[in-house]
Design a protein around this motif. Structure first.
Motif, PDB file in Angstrom:
ATOM      1  N   ALA A  44     -22.320  14.161 -10.834  1.00 54.64           N
ATOM      2  CA  ALA A  44     -23.937  13.744 -11.028  1.00 54.64           C
ATOM      3  C   ALA A  44     -24.637  14.403 -11.878  1.00 54.64           C
ATOM      4  CB  ALA A  44     -24.713  14.482  -9.540  1.00 54.64           C
ATOM      5  N   LEU A  45     -24.496  15.528 -12.740  1.00 52.48           N
ATOM      6  CA  LEU A  45     -25.080  15.988 -13.767  1.00 52.48           C
ATOM      7  C   LEU A  45     -24.526  14.893 -15.050  1.00 52.48           C
ATOM      8  CD1 LEU A  45     -26.710  18.538 -14.465  1.00 52.48           C
ATOM      9  CD2 LEU A  45     -24.586  19.699 -15.099  1.00 52.48           C
ATOM     10  N   TYR A  52     -32.620   4.218 -19.463  1.00 52.17           N
ATOM     11  CA  TYR A  52     -31.809   5.322 -19.012  1.00 52.17           C
ATOM     12  C   TYR A  52     -30.677   4.654 -18.238  1.00 52.17           C
ATOM     13  CZ  TYR A  52     -35.117   4.975 -15.026  1.00 52.17           C
ATOM     14  OH  TYR A  52     -35.833   4.511 -13.891  1.00 52.17           O
ATOM     15  N   MET A 111     -32.182  10.710  -4.217  1.00 51.30           N
ATOM     16  CA  MET A 111     -31.539   9.431  -4.377  1.00 51.30           C
ATOM     17  C   MET A 111     -32.908   8.327  -4.376  1.00 51.30           C
ATOM     18  SD  MET A 111     -27.755   9.406  -3.321  1.00 51.30           S
ATOM     19  CE  MET A 111     -27.898  10.114  -1.753  1.00 51.30           C
ATOM     20  N   LEU A 137     -31.570  16.479  -7.361  1.00 51.67           N
ATOM     21  CA  LEU A 137     -30.374  15.812  -6.862  1.00 51.67           C
ATOM     22  C   LEU A 137     -29.233  17.107  -7.157  1.00 51.67           C
ATOM     23  CD1 LEU A 137     -28.957  12.511  -6.857  1.00 51.67           C
ATOM     24  CD2 LEU A 137     -27.288  14.193  -7.661  1.00 51.67           C
ATOM     25  N   VAL A 138     -29.241  17.422  -8.338  1.00 46.55           N
ATOM     26  CA  VAL A 138     -28.238  18.570  -8.642  1.00 46.55           C
ATOM     27  C   VAL A 138     -28.581  19.938  -7.975  1.00 46.55           C
ATOM     28  CG1 VAL A 138     -27.108  19.972 -10.315  1.00 46.55           C
ATOM     29  CG2 VAL A 138     -27.763  17.509 -10.805  1.00 46.55           C
ATOM     30  N   TRP A 188     -18.682   8.190  -8.286  1.00 43.36           N
ATOM     31  CA  TRP A 188     -19.313   9.061  -7.775  1.00 43.36           C
ATOM     32  C   TRP A 188     -19.625   8.707  -6.255  1.00 43.36           C
ATOM     33  CZ3 TRP A 188     -24.844   9.663  -6.036  1.00 43.36           C
ATOM     34  CH2 TRP A 188     -25.123  10.863  -5.809  1.00 43.36           C
ATOM     35  N   PRO A 207     -21.109  17.404  -7.938  1.00 44.72           N
ATOM     36  CA  PRO A 207     -22.338  17.850  -8.701  1.00 44.72           C
ATOM     37  C   PRO A 207     -22.258  17.782 -10.072  1.00 44.72           C
ATOM     38  CG  PRO A 207     -21.796  19.650  -7.095  1.00 44.72           C
ATOM     39  CD  PRO A 207     -20.626  18.538  -7.012  1.00 44.72           C
ATOM     40  N   ILE A 237     -26.741  12.073 -14.825  1.00 46.46           N
ATOM     41  CA  ILE A 237     -27.974  12.304 -15.242  1.00 46.46           C
ATOM     42  C   ILE A 237     -28.333  12.642 -16.716  1.00 46.46           C
ATOM     43  CG2 ILE A 237     -29.973  14.108 -14.746  1.00 46.46           C
ATOM     44  CD1 ILE A 237     -28.812  14.131 -11.866  1.00 46.46           C
ATOM     45  N   PHE A 268     -31.468  16.520  -2.252  1.00 44.07           N
ATOM     46  CA  PHE A 268     -30.342  15.613  -2.407  1.00 44.07           C
ATOM     47  C   PHE A 268     -30.731  14.220  -2.105  1.00 44.07           C
ATOM     48  CE2 PHE A 268     -26.465  13.619  -1.253  1.00 44.07           C
ATOM     49  CZ  PHE A 268     -25.847  13.350  -2.695  1.00 44.07           C
ATOM     50  N   HIS A 269     -30.839  13.988  -0.942  1.00 42.72           N
ATOM     51  CA  HIS A 269     -31.396  12.569  -0.460  1.00 42.72           C
ATOM     52  C   HIS A 269     -32.543  12.025  -0.839  1.00 42.72           C
ATOM     53  CE1 HIS A 269     -27.878  13.604   2.709  1.00 42.72           C
ATOM     54  NE2 HIS A 269     -27.777  12.269   2.471  1.00 42.72           N
ATOM     55  N   GLY A 290     -33.268  13.809 -10.781  1.00 44.13           N
ATOM     56  CA  GLY A 290     -32.065  14.288 -11.214  1.00 44.13           C
ATOM     57  C   GLY A 290     -31.941  15.743 -10.933  1.00 44.13           C
ATOM     58  N   ILE A 291     -33.163  16.341 -11.194  1.00 40.08           N
ATOM     59  CA  ILE A 291     -33.244  17.934 -11.181  1.00 40.08           C
ATOM     60  C   ILE A 291     -32.945  18.190  -9.627  1.00 40.08           C
ATOM     61  CG2 ILE A 291     -34.453  19.971 -11.339  1.00 40.08           C
ATOM     62  CD1 ILE A 291     -35.514  18.838 -14.001  1.00 40.08           C
ATOM     63  N   PHE A 300     -37.536   9.867 -12.932  1.00 39.21           N
ATOM     64  CA  PHE A 300     -35.939  10.045 -12.842  1.00 39.21           C
ATOM     65  C   PHE A 300     -35.626  11.395 -13.043  1.00 39.21           C
ATOM     66  CE2 PHE A 300     -32.057   9.815 -15.131  1.00 39.21           C
ATOM     67  CZ  PHE A 300     -31.487   9.148 -14.320  1.00 39.21           C
ATOM     68  N   ILE A 356     -34.979   8.367  -7.541  1.00 40.31           N
ATOM     69  CA  ILE A 356     -34.333   7.900  -8.576  1.00 40.31           C
ATOM     70  C   ILE A 356     -34.465   6.478  -8.610  1.00 40.31           C
ATOM     71  CG2 ILE A 356     -32.555   7.531  -9.646  1.00 40.31           C
ATOM     72  CD1 ILE A 356     -31.615  10.354  -9.189  1.00 40.31           C
ATOM     73  N   GLY A 406     -38.033   5.743  -9.410  1.00 38.16           N
ATOM     74  CA  GLY A 406     -38.145   5.698 -11.152  1.00 38.16           C
ATOM     75  C   GLY A 406     -37.972   4.354 -11.466  1.00 38.16           C
ATOM     76  N   GLY A 407     -36.862   3.907 -11.039  1.00 44.76           N
ATOM     77  CA  GLY A 407     -36.313   2.603 -11.652  1.00 44.76           C
ATOM     78  C   GLY A 407     -37.199   1.385 -11.362  1.00 44.76           C
TER      79      GLY A 407
END
Lengths: 300, 500
Positions: free
Chosen positions: A219-220, A236, B188, B414-415, A250, A216, A223, B184-185, B411-412, B407, B191, B194-195
């Protein structure tokens, strides 16, 4: 300011000595002692024969205790080294490989001590402390000019993002160093089954728990780095070598977690994935030496 | 009638079976962990190939490994990150994440949360290490009540079920933590989305070069243009730039709408467009007139190239269409101490080397060139070039990233998802409590922690804490056990640890 730079370096020097000593003590503690018994026997004809027998014994507990104390001492000194550097530069100590590596050494020592305390085992230190000592040698090999306190180059002038992004990175890498050590010891145990080393199940669990912290965090790193890159570079994600190497690292640890939890991989296959993962960490750490790219300012 | 319908029904059933079979195989393909690992490894490999392409590694391979030059040339030509293969690989990975990582695990996970299997077997409990024996002088119901209360104090949910005289017990903690696998999944995929949103609806101008006093249109239907008022840079004693900034004005349809300074970490936005500071360099203000005295160019030219003969000498080039020629300007060597032998032009500070290349010039003929000082002019091939003054140019980027909020959201997620899975691990306990032959109650409880060392340690720790309970005695099970938590007959619907 100059005084704090010097103080930081002196603290690091003292920490290096403590780390080298701790490495030796941990190795002595983990490898165990070799007992050599020699007997002189007399034969019926009156000749004498010398018999030599070697046996391995548990390492010295006192060496283990000394190793822990030296490591804690090195961690405190590294902490002062980092704090003095922060005092001198008025920012997170991450502007070049010298500062970054100082902080990395501190992170390795802290993460290792946490795992040593949680699992009540010192043998991991025989792998982790030499890694920290290797990092210290690397710091010593860097040009003296990097030790001086300099202004941040414009690309790095975002103290909050730099501190968050790089702090997450050093602690992620530090926990991966612990998982690497657990994997190495696991593979040794798998072949030798030495009674004085930790049980394989425990080593497997240490490797996994370390990754559950590091994954994690990495991952942070990705990000936060992306969000920062968006502000600094206008995109980004730029497929920059260092960010890509971090992504591949990762993914490797992602493979480790998936194979472990979904396919029930344990033991040697998992340990080997951890070795590959740590090789990727090293590659990512030093990637800017080989590839340049947008992170090239972090090099020498 | 039935006889006529029968073949059609059979055919339909056959087709349906074939369809089901295909769906089943596709489903199983995407649910396979082996396939998922292969997909991740494949994407990682592509990423590595694409990244190494930008480094010196391919050249090294081509130079040092015989027979690889052809492969290296193809490698250098292949834009991996925009290739069809890469896009397809990401798409397959996304579908795999959605089906295998999310949909397929939902029923089992949901059952563990909402309706866990309570019943267990003595065979399982007898074969597990660690396990604990429970004994009490009270009735089984009393023991169950006491264990339930003790476990609830430790934040366990407890379920019981009567089976004959025995009471089966199931307790778990952090059952919702395993749901972290969904954010989490999903993150991804978000994200990646977003791209795609940025690539589809955004834009990015990487080489947005504006000399001081110059103005450049952003394009992309924005109606915006950017004017560089001035460029300011400061340097440390070591020559490293300490700071550089561009003072800019953003114009909409020619009218100023926003002004400000931009630095590397502080862009300036207006409407959808954001202007970023990237780099800077030298520019040269020139006026070019033709043989009749008509001004054909009056502008500041950014010297964004390098001389072919001397990489330390900045250069500019521009087409002079009215006279069917091009203008090349080379400045003084910016680092005279580096390879001084390459500085063959001997251009000094305040001078420029100027060359006019006519497109009609016969091959092999050297175009006319001259060195001209600031404030002076030179006529070459009928074209007069006046070097007015040196200037700076600012290299900026102008971008619109509509995918960035997506994105960040991803990201938030995911973590947060990872934290939920890893730091709130699912802990489960099973047990059977039954009447003892001599009165009172007896039983066995054990964790569901197959090859999970931490789970087993947690259970042992919990048992230590439960020893303080006065209502029952609890002791580690001692005896001829089967292998530690392995080869158990337990067939629980979800795995032991929750997972990422």
């Amino acid at each position: 300011m100059e005084g704090l730079v010097k103080l930081s370096f002196y603290c690091f020097t003292a920490a290096s000595v403590a780390m080298f000593a701790a490495s030796l003590a941990y190795i002595f503690h983990a490898v165990g002692r070799v007992r050599v018994e020699r007997q002189v026997l007399a034969t019926s004809t009156g000749e004498t024969v010398t018999s030599t027998h070697a046996s391995f014994d548990r390492g010295s507990e006192s060496a283990g205790r000394w190793a822990t104390m030296l490591t804690a001492f090195a961690a405190v000194l590294s902490f002062f080294s980092v704090v003095a550097r922060i005092g001198a530069t008025k920012r997170g100590p991450y502007s070049n490989m010298y500062e970054f590596s100082l902080a990395f050494v501190f992170a390795i020592l802290v993460m290792y001590l946490i795992f040593e305390r949680k699992y009540a085992t010192r043998q991991l230190g025989a792998i982790v402390l030499p890694i920290a000592s290797g990092m210290a040698i690397y710091i010593w090999s860097l040009p003296n000019s990097l030790r001086e306190s300099t202004e941040l180059i414009p690309a790095l002038q975002n103290n909050l993002m730099m501190t968050a992004h790089v702090s997450a990175a050093i602690f992620a890498y530090a926990t991966f160093a612990v998982s690497f050590a657990a994997a190495v010891l696991y593979l040794v145990q798998d072949r030798k089954n030495l009674s004085w080393l930790p049980k394989k199940e425990m080593l497997d669990d240490i490797g996994y728990r370390a990754v559950t912290i590091g994954f994690p965090l990495l991952a942070l790193v990705l990000i936060l780095g992306s969000v920062w890159a968006h502000d600094a570079w206008g995109s980004y994600w730029s497929w920059d070598p260092k960010e890509t190497a971090a992504l591949v690292t990762w993914l490797i640890y992602g493979i480790y977690l998936h194979t472990r939890t979904l396919r029930g991989w344990r033991g040697s296959p998992s340990a080997i994935v951890l070795l590959i993962g740590f090789a990727a960490v090293i590659f990512t750490y030093y990637g800017n030496y080989f590839f340049g790219g947008l992170h090239a300012y972090g090099g020498v | 009638m039935d006889e006529q319908l029968a073949p059609a029904a059979k055919r339909a059933a056959r087709e349906r079976n074939a369809f089901d079979m295909v769906v089943d195989r596709v489903w199983r393909f995407f649910c396979s962990t082996r396939v998922a690992v292969a997909e991740i490894a494949w994407v990682a490999l592509l990423v590595l190939i694409g990244t190494l392409r930008q480094s010196s590694v391919p050249h090294w391979i081509g130079d040092n490994i015989p027979g690889t030059k052809g492969i290296v040339i193809r490698w250098l030509d292949w834009d991996v990150f925009h290739s069809f293969i890469f896009m397809i690989s990401l798409a397959v990975l996304s579908v795999g994440i959605f089906i295998g990582g999310m949909l397929n695990r939902m029923p089992g996970m949901w059952q563990t949360i909402r309706n866990p299997t309570i019943r267990t077997t003595r065979g399982f409990l007898n074969g597990v290490t660690p396990a604990a024996t429970v004994a009490a002088g009270t009735t089984p119901d009393g023991v169950i009540e006491a264990i339930t209360a003790a476990l609830k104090k430790k934040r366990y949910r407890v379920f019981t079920e009567k089976v004959g005289d025995a009471t089966h017990l199931y307790a778990d903690k952090n059952s919702l933590g395993q749901l972290g696998t969904y954010p989490f999944h999903l993150a991804m995929i978000i994200i990646l989305a977003g791209g795609i949103v940025t690539a589809q609806w955004g834009f990015r101008e990487l080489q947005f070069i504006v000399p001081e006093g110059g103005r450049l249109d952003v394009g992309h239907g924005t109606g915006l243009s950017v004017e560089l008022v001035q460029f300011v840079d400061t340097y440390a004693q070591t020559g490293v730039p300490e700071d550089y900034r561009s003072d800019i004005v953003i114009l909409k349809d020619g009218e100023p709408v926003k002004s400000g300074s931009i630095t590397v970490n502080h862009p300036l936005s207006y409407e959808n467009a954001t202007v970023y500071q990237s780099s800077f360099g030298q520019a040269v203000q020139v006026r070019v007139t033709d043989a009749n005295g008509n001004v054909i160019l009056e502008d500041a030219l950014p010297m964004m190239y390098q001389s072919l003969l001397n990489p330390d000498a900045p250069a500019a080039r521009i087409d002079l269409l009215p006279v069917n020629a091009s203008l090349v300007i080379i400045g003084p060597d910016s680092n005279p101490f580096n390879q001084p032998e390459l500085d063959t032009l001997n251009v000094r500070s305040g001078e420029m080397w100027v060359q006019v290349r006519s497109n009609d010039l016969p091959a092999g003929t050297m175009p006319p060139a001259a060195i001209v000082a600031q404030g002076h002019a030179v006529t070459l091939d009928g074209v007069t070039v006046e070097f007015i003054r040196e200037k700076r140019f600012s290299l900026m980027q102008v971008a619109y990233n509509p995918g960035i909020p997506i994105f960040i959201f991803g990201g938030i997620m995911l973590v947060a998802g990872l934290a939920a899975v890893f730091y709130f691990p699912l802990r489960r306990i099973r047990g059977i409590i039954e009447p003892a032959p001599d009165g009172g109650a007896t039983g066995l409880i054990a964790p569901l922690a197959k090859r999970d060392w931490s789970g087993q340690q947690d259970f042992e720790h919990l048992m230590e804490q439960l020893k303080a309970e006065p209502a029952f005695t609890i002791e580690p099970k001692i005896g001829k056990d089967a292998e530690a938590n392995s080869a158990t007959p337990e067939t629980d619907v979800s795995n032991d640890e929750g997972t990422a």
